[in-house]
Motif scaffolding. Sequence first.
Motif, PDB file in Angstrom:
ATOM      1  N   ASN A 100     -40.559 -30.455  32.517  1.00  0.00           N
ATOM      2  CA  ASN A 100     -40.339 -31.895  32.515  1.00  0.00           C
ATOM      3  C   ASN A 100     -40.405 -32.417  31.086  1.00  0.00           C
ATOM      4  N   ALA A 101     -39.515 -33.333  30.752  1.00  0.00           N
ATOM      5  CA  ALA A 101     -39.469 -33.905  29.417  1.00  0.00           C
ATOM      6  C   ALA A 101     -40.498 -35.030  29.284  1.00  0.00           C
ATOM      7  N   VAL A 102     -40.924 -35.288  28.043  1.00  0.00           N
ATOM      8  CA  VAL A 102     -41.822 -36.405  27.747  1.00  0.00           C
ATOM      9  C   VAL A 102     -41.158 -37.278  26.698  1.00  0.00           C
ATOM     10  N   THR A 103     -41.651 -38.490  26.548  1.00  0.00           N
ATOM     11  CA  THR A 103     -41.005 -39.460  25.651  1.00  0.00           C
ATOM     12  C   THR A 103     -41.680 -39.567  24.305  1.00  0.00           C
ATOM     13  N   THR A 104     -42.807 -38.902  24.097  1.00  0.00           N
ATOM     14  CA  THR A 104     -43.481 -38.903  22.797  1.00  0.00           C
ATOM     15  C   THR A 104     -43.779 -37.464  22.400  1.00  0.00           C
ATOM     16  N   PRO A 105     -43.667 -37.137  21.102  1.00  0.00           N
ATOM     17  CA  PRO A 105     -43.853 -35.744  20.686  1.00  0.00           C
ATOM     18  C   PRO A 105     -45.296 -35.286  20.614  1.00  0.00           C
ATOM     19  N   GLY A 106     -46.256 -36.200  20.713  1.00  0.00           N
ATOM     20  CA  GLY A 106     -47.645 -35.767  20.617  1.00  0.00           C
ATOM     21  C   GLY A 106     -48.611 -36.881  20.940  1.00  0.00           C
ATOM     22  N   VAL A 107     -49.824 -36.482  21.259  1.00  0.00           N
ATOM     23  CA  VAL A 107     -50.925 -37.422  21.472  1.00  0.00           C
ATOM     24  C   VAL A 107     -52.157 -36.860  20.777  1.00  0.00           C
ATOM     25  N   LYS A 108     -53.057 -37.747  20.355  1.00  0.00           N
ATOM     26  CA  LYS A 108     -54.273 -37.302  19.684  1.00  0.00           C
ATOM     27  C   LYS A 108     -55.247 -36.686  20.686  1.00  0.00           C
ATOM     28  N   ALA A 109     -55.882 -35.637  20.232  1.00  0.00           N
ATOM     29  CA  ALA A 109     -56.884 -34.993  21.083  1.00  0.00           C
ATOM     30  C   ALA A 109     -58.128 -35.857  21.183  1.00  0.00           C
ATOM     31  N   LEU A 110     -58.735 -35.871  22.354  1.00  0.00           N
ATOM     32  CA  LEU A 110     -59.963 -36.624  22.566  1.00  0.00           C
ATOM     33  C   LEU A 110     -61.178 -35.769  22.215  1.00  0.00           C
ATOM     34  N   LEU A 122     -38.039 -27.331  11.341  1.00  0.00           N
ATOM     35  CA  LEU A 122     -37.251 -28.406  11.924  1.00  0.00           C
ATOM     36  C   LEU A 122     -37.769 -29.783  11.511  1.00  0.00           C
ATOM     37  N   GLY A 123     -39.073 -29.888  11.193  1.00  0.00           N
ATOM     38  CA  GLY A 123     -39.710 -31.163  10.928  1.00  0.00           C
ATOM     39  C   GLY A 123     -39.044 -32.036   9.874  1.00  0.00           C
ATOM     40  N   PRO A 124     -38.734 -31.532   8.674  1.00  0.00           N
ATOM     41  CA  PRO A 124     -38.146 -32.400   7.646  1.00  0.00           C
ATOM     42  C   PRO A 124     -36.827 -33.039   8.039  1.00  0.00           C
ATOM     43  N   ASP A 125     -36.092 -32.433   8.975  1.00  0.00           N
ATOM     44  CA  ASP A 125     -34.828 -33.001   9.433  1.00  0.00           C
ATOM     45  C   ASP A 125     -34.987 -33.843  10.691  1.00  0.00           C
ATOM     46  N   SER A 163     -46.065 -34.476  14.338  1.00  0.00           N
ATOM     47  CA  SER A 163     -46.479 -33.483  15.327  1.00  0.00           C
ATOM     48  C   SER A 163     -46.368 -32.074  14.773  1.00  0.00           C
ATOM     49  N   ALA A 164     -45.299 -31.803  14.016  1.00  0.00           N
ATOM     50  CA  ALA A 164     -45.136 -30.478  13.417  1.00  0.00           C
ATOM     51  C   ALA A 164     -46.244 -30.197  12.422  1.00  0.00           C
ATOM     52  N   LYS A 165     -46.618 -31.214  11.661  1.00  0.00           N
ATOM     53  CA  LYS A 165     -47.716 -31.044  10.696  1.00  0.00           C
ATOM     54  C   LYS A 165     -49.031 -30.740  11.396  1.00  0.00           C
ATOM     55  N   GLU A 166     -49.273 -31.386  12.503  1.00  0.00           N
ATOM     56  CA  GLU A 166     -50.532 -31.187  13.218  1.00  0.00           C
ATOM     57  C   GLU A 166     -50.624 -29.790  13.831  1.00  0.00           C
ATOM     58  N   VAL A 167     -49.546 -29.300  14.435  1.00  0.00           N
ATOM     59  CA  VAL A 167     -49.625 -27.959  15.026  1.00  0.00           C
ATOM     60  C   VAL A 167     -49.708 -26.891  13.936  1.00  0.00           C
ATOM     61  N   CYS A 168     -49.159 -27.182  12.748  1.00  0.00           N
ATOM     62  CA  CYS A 168     -49.266 -26.221  11.639  1.00  0.00           C
ATOM     63  C   CYS A 168     -50.698 -26.097  11.142  1.00  0.00           C
ATOM     64  N   ARG A 169     -51.495 -27.096  11.351  1.00  0.00           N
ATOM     65  CA  ARG A 169     -52.892 -27.037  10.911  1.00  0.00           C
ATOM     66  C   ARG A 169     -53.700 -26.021  11.717  1.00  0.00           C
TER      67      ARG A 169
END
Length: 343
Positions: free
Chosen positions: A167-177, A205-208, A215-221
């Motif tokens: 299923n698709a979502v409308t936002t690429p990420g959410v902050k962890a609680l 893909l992030g820079p383009d 979101s790409a920066k966060e998963v790279c961490r």
Amino acid sequence: MIYFMDISRAYFNAKVDESDPVYVDLPPEYGAPPGTCALLRRHMYGTRRAADGWQSEYSSALIELGFTQGTSSACVFVHNERNIMISVHGDDFTCSGARPQLQWLEAGLRSKYELTVGARLGPGKEDDHEGLVLNRVVRWTDRGLEYEADPRQAEKLIRDCELQGANAVTTPGVKALAHQIEQEQPLSMSEHTRYRAQTARANYLGPDRPDLIYSAKEVCRGMSSPTDLHLSALKRMVRYLRSRPRLVFRFDYQQADHIDTYADTDWAGCPRSRRSTSGGCIMIGQHLLKCWSSTQAGVAMSSGEAEFYGAVKGAAAGLGMKALYRDIGYQLPVSYTHLTLPT
């Protein structure tokens, strides 16, 4: 028009400096006596100085043709008399100018190198209207140019994560609680390689894709020690790609006389390290030229300190863009805006 040229076997065109020789082992099938090595006369792929040698080679060749090399970016060249601009990335030349002038340039480069012209974009019926540069798609339209990231990267990312039917979502990420962070578990060693490969593709893909850059920066961490929470964030970003697999930049014809730089910060936004994120973008008129999202190196003790770091980064990026435009003959002032979002 815009020409995309590719130099074949580029590094082999650059001569090795005799004062700085490079020696290599000969292959066994050559049958050389034991202890024999070879002295390179041309640079070879895989050697340390090959890229520098090639840059020196093509720079000298373009200067001989009458081009002026940029001072802020050594990969930008301008021919003022013929009104040609060139941007070089490795062995790929992106050239813009009038048709007769680009034909002159092509002939001049062919006299020195073996090259292939990928596409000749222009307004004529016989001209190409779509081409690839570094696997990015560039289109010539009646209203201007279009630019699109390599569409295969999103497709491969969805396939590698096995989320073709998700299923698709409308936002690429959410902050962890906080409670999610307390309960997160490290991934098994067998999953590390797969996570890193998928995250590296997202980072490419992030820079383009400005909508993915944070979101790409966060998963790279999570590259060094990925956890199930990092994997969940990656999968959410990929599920977002299911709903937004492509993003096309439109660079319509316009009138603009200055560079706009926007910057903002997310003070102590990381729930793990309490570090802030600096983000911003650079625009000319309605055209987005650059955007960024980066975690600040230190922990800001106040929102003012975080905003200061973000403002410095934004100002530096704006001045860098101003210097780049000066290299191609445009004197554009920079205006800086700090974004204040409603709470």
